[in-house]
Design an enzyme around this catalytic site. Structure first.
Site, short mmCIF file in Angstrom:
data_model
loop_
_atom_site.label_atom_id
_atom_site.label_comp_id
_atom_site.label_asym_id
_atom_site.label_seq_id
_atom_site.Cartn_x
_atom_site.Cartn_y
_atom_site.Cartn_z
N LEU A 1 -74.92 -60.53 11.42
CA LEU A 1 -75.48 -59.96 10.27
C LEU A 1 -76.19 -60.95 9.19
CD1 LEU A 1 -73.13 -56.80 9.07
CD2 LEU A 1 -75.77 -56.72 9.98
N ASN B 1 -74.87 -48.98 8.13
CA ASN B 1 -74.18 -49.67 9.31
C ASN B 1 -72.62 -49.68 9.23
OD1 ASN B 1 -73.63 -51.38 11.46
ND2 ASN B 1 -74.88 -53.03 10.76
N CYS C 1 -71.31 -52.48 12.95
CA CYS C 1 -71.49 -53.85 13.52
C CYS C 1 -70.21 -54.75 14.02
CB CYS C 1 -72.05 -54.72 12.37
SG CYS C 1 -72.55 -56.48 13.07
N LYS D 1 -75.20 -45.06 10.94
CA LYS D 1 -75.19 -45.54 12.61
C LYS D 1 -73.69 -45.85 12.93
CE LYS D 1 -77.52 -49.17 15.13
NZ LYS D 1 -78.49 -50.06 15.06
N THR E 1 -74.18 -51.54 19.28
CA THR E 1 -73.82 -52.13 20.59
C THR E 1 -72.15 -51.99 21.07
OG1 THR E 1 -73.16 -54.14 19.38
CG2 THR E 1 -75.54 -54.13 20.35
N GLY F 1 -79.31 -53.36 25.58
CA GLY F 1 -80.17 -53.62 26.75
C GLY F 1 -80.02 -52.35 27.76
N GLY G 1 -80.51 -49.21 24.89
CA GLY G 1 -81.13 -49.67 26.35
C GLY G 1 -82.42 -48.77 26.43
#
Lengths: 266, 307
Positions: B76, B130, B133, B168, B196, B220, B247
């Protein structure tokens, strides 16, 4: 900065695992400065390898040919070495901050460890003719990589000395040893040191330059996901007296003044 | 006769002209990709996650590629909310796409304080909270794995702002539906699903983790099937709009997320590989709707056929 799809004009093996690739780009040829880099993607829709890889611009050849010198070290560069004439690659660039050229009374000393040779040809190309003739280039490899690689840069007229760690050609030892001996014995007046190579080598060069109070620029390599200053992946620790904790190789570099880097953290 | 499809969607009180949003951490502070195209053409942009104080980020290496994926532990790194409002936000004044600010706090109180700082600031259209994270020691994902804490953070932000609040979520939970419902009950206007996935990579020569932080977050194409499933699961669990991400590389990927019910999608890692990816997805969605004779993209959303 542009993104362009280009066709490979040539891609040839120059040494054991070193390749020279060229593609034509009028736009990049006019924009690029020595020390800057490109982010390259091999195949348009491939998802593996996924991320672009950074490559120094090795130089600019006749007819706006952009030269990339690279070593096959992993999957990406192995695949790159398999690309042939007329294959298409995507490039983004020129990126980053390049080398600051020496002043009119300063002499250029270039030190390249292995693939650290990549940005040096372009730097030598950019030196004024007089400065180029007086410039010294020290190149080191673990083992001799073939004459073609050295002849190419010798063709620019600078004074080239070669070191190999196994003694297969030139000075036996590291380029750092070669450089340290030469700079003690026979330094040009007001030399500016330009170094590129492995971090351990750059640290030694930077320390030597620091002891002699010489201006020293280093070109650093880092993992990076974007090259555009977005992902913030390519952080390197700044020296304690700087007003930031990290620099970013893609935006603040890849060329840095050696004294602003925290060499102990690298 | 060709129709011009309406691509606009509503995400928790924020109307956007198309469902393509640039994801936090992959679009800088909004102007970095301007050399490639005008960000105004996107539905919205989410800027890099911001904290109360500037954060330097984790020691390098911070990124490594894994098969079809990118593992990162940036930590971050950001300039802090005040510097963003003062230095970066004015640069976005001419950007017609709504700016969504992603916020990250070390405590429940810090999240609401961040919302307070943003309240009344022109040029910020929504807040993305967020709580997911994976790359910071304190807080971060911890807030997103416990429904009670997730709910407290959401409530604290909602009470301090009149702007739409998007939360999120992290995929690193046993059941995302539980967290999704908790956050919805606490007043979230929409959800972003997902951040992620925790992962790691080891250098076998040195026998060390590649990332100094040891673990990182995977993004991804490698995570797309999992992110798509979590989006599907979250859509079933809540009534508020879900923004799908994870992704997405092209418009076909985006359509998959829309079909399972995502009201909008975010484009992240793809921005690094193809700087025009998000814009190309907008064009791709428009062309798809034209080909399929859809006058409104909302007719596509949630139209998955299961039997």
């Amino acid at each position: 900065m542009i993104e362009e799809s280009v066709f490979i004009e040539f891609n040839r093996q120059m040494g054991n695992d070193i390749w020279l690739m060229g593609f034509r780009s009028e736009a990049l040829a006019s924009l690029a400065k020595p020390g800057q880099f490109l982010m390259i993607r091999i195949q348009g829709n491939s998802q593996d390898p996924l991320i672009r890889r950074p490559f120094s611009i090795h130089g600019i050849g006749e007819g706006n040919i952009i030269l990339i010198l690279y070593q096959t070290v992993g999957r990406f560069t192995s695949l790159l070495s398999l690309t042939r004439n007329h294959d298409q690659i995507s490039v983004i660039g020129p990126l980053g901050k390049g080398f600051r050229l020496p002043g009119s009374k300063q002499g250029a000393v270039l030190v390249a460890g292995g693939m650290g040779l990549a940005p040096m040809y372009f730097l030598a190309q950019a030196l004024p003719p007089d400065a180029r003739r007086n410039a010294k280039l020290f190149i080191g490899f673990s083992t001799f990589q073939g004459a073609g690689l050295i002849d190419l840069i010798k063709g620019l007229g600078l004074q080239v000395s070669l070191a190999t760690e196994d003694g297969s050609m030139g000075f036996t030892g590291t380029v750092t040893d070669l450089f340290e001996q030469a700079i003690d014995r026979d330094a040009p007046e007001e030399p500016v040191i330009y170094a590129c190579g492995p971090h351990a080598m750059l640290k030694k060069i930077a320390q030597k330059a620091g002891r002699l109070n010489l201006t020293c620029y280093v070109s650093l390599e880092s993992y990076m996901a974007c090259g555009l200053g977005i992902c913030l992946g390519c952080a390197i620790r700044a020296a304690r007296n700087q007003d930031t904790e990290y620099y970013y190789v893609c935006k603040d570099g890849p060329v840095f003044s050696a004294e602003i880097i925290d060499w102990e953290a690298l | 006769m060709a129709i011009t499809p309406d691509l606009s969607v509503d995400i928790g009180g924020l109307r956007i002209k198309n469902p393509v949003i640039a994801a936090s951490g992959t679009f800088g502070y909004g102007t970095e990709l301007s050399p490639f195209y005008d960000p105004s053409l996107l539905g919205a942009i989410v800027v890099k996650g911001l904290s109360l104080q500037p954060m330097p980020g984790n020691p390098p290496p911070r990124t490594v590629e894994t098969p079809c994926g990118l593992l990162n532990s940036i930590g971050l790194a950001n300039i802090g909310i005040n510097a963003f409002i003062k230095e970066k936000l004015p640069l976005l004044a001419d950007t017609a796409a709504p700016v969504i600010v992603n916020i990250y706090g070390n405590s429940v109180g810090e999240y609401s304080e961040l919302a307070g700082r943003i309240e009344g600031v022109d040029g910020i259209s929504a807040i993305e909270v967020n709580i997911s994270c994976p790359n910071v020691e304190k807080g971060g994902m911890v807030f997103g794995t416990d429904p009670e804490t997730a709910s407290k953070v959401t409530d604290g932000v909602v009470k301090r702002t009149t702007k739409p609040v998007i939360v999120k979520l992290t995929p690193n939970v046993a059941d995302i539906a539980v967290i999704a419902k908790a956050v919805e009950s606490a007043g979230a206007g929409a959800l972003s699903v997902t951040n992620t996935f925790l992962g790691m990579s080891v250098d076998i020569a040195s026998r060390r983790p590649v990332l100094t932080n040891v673990v990182g977050g995977l993004s991804g194409p490698a995570i797309k099937p999992m992110a798509l499933y979590l989006t599907y699961r979250a859509v079933e669990a809540v009534k508020i709009p879900v923004i799908g991400l994870g992704g997405i590389m092209n418009h076909q990927d985006a359509i998959e997320f829309l079909l399972v019910g995502a009201r909008a999608i975010q484009v992240g890692t793809a921005n690094f590989i193809n700087p025009r990816a998000a814009l190309e997805i907008v064009h791709g969605l428009r062309n798809f709707c034209e080909r399929e004779n859809l006058s409104d993209i909302n007719h596509l959303i949630g139209s998955l056929i299961k039997e």
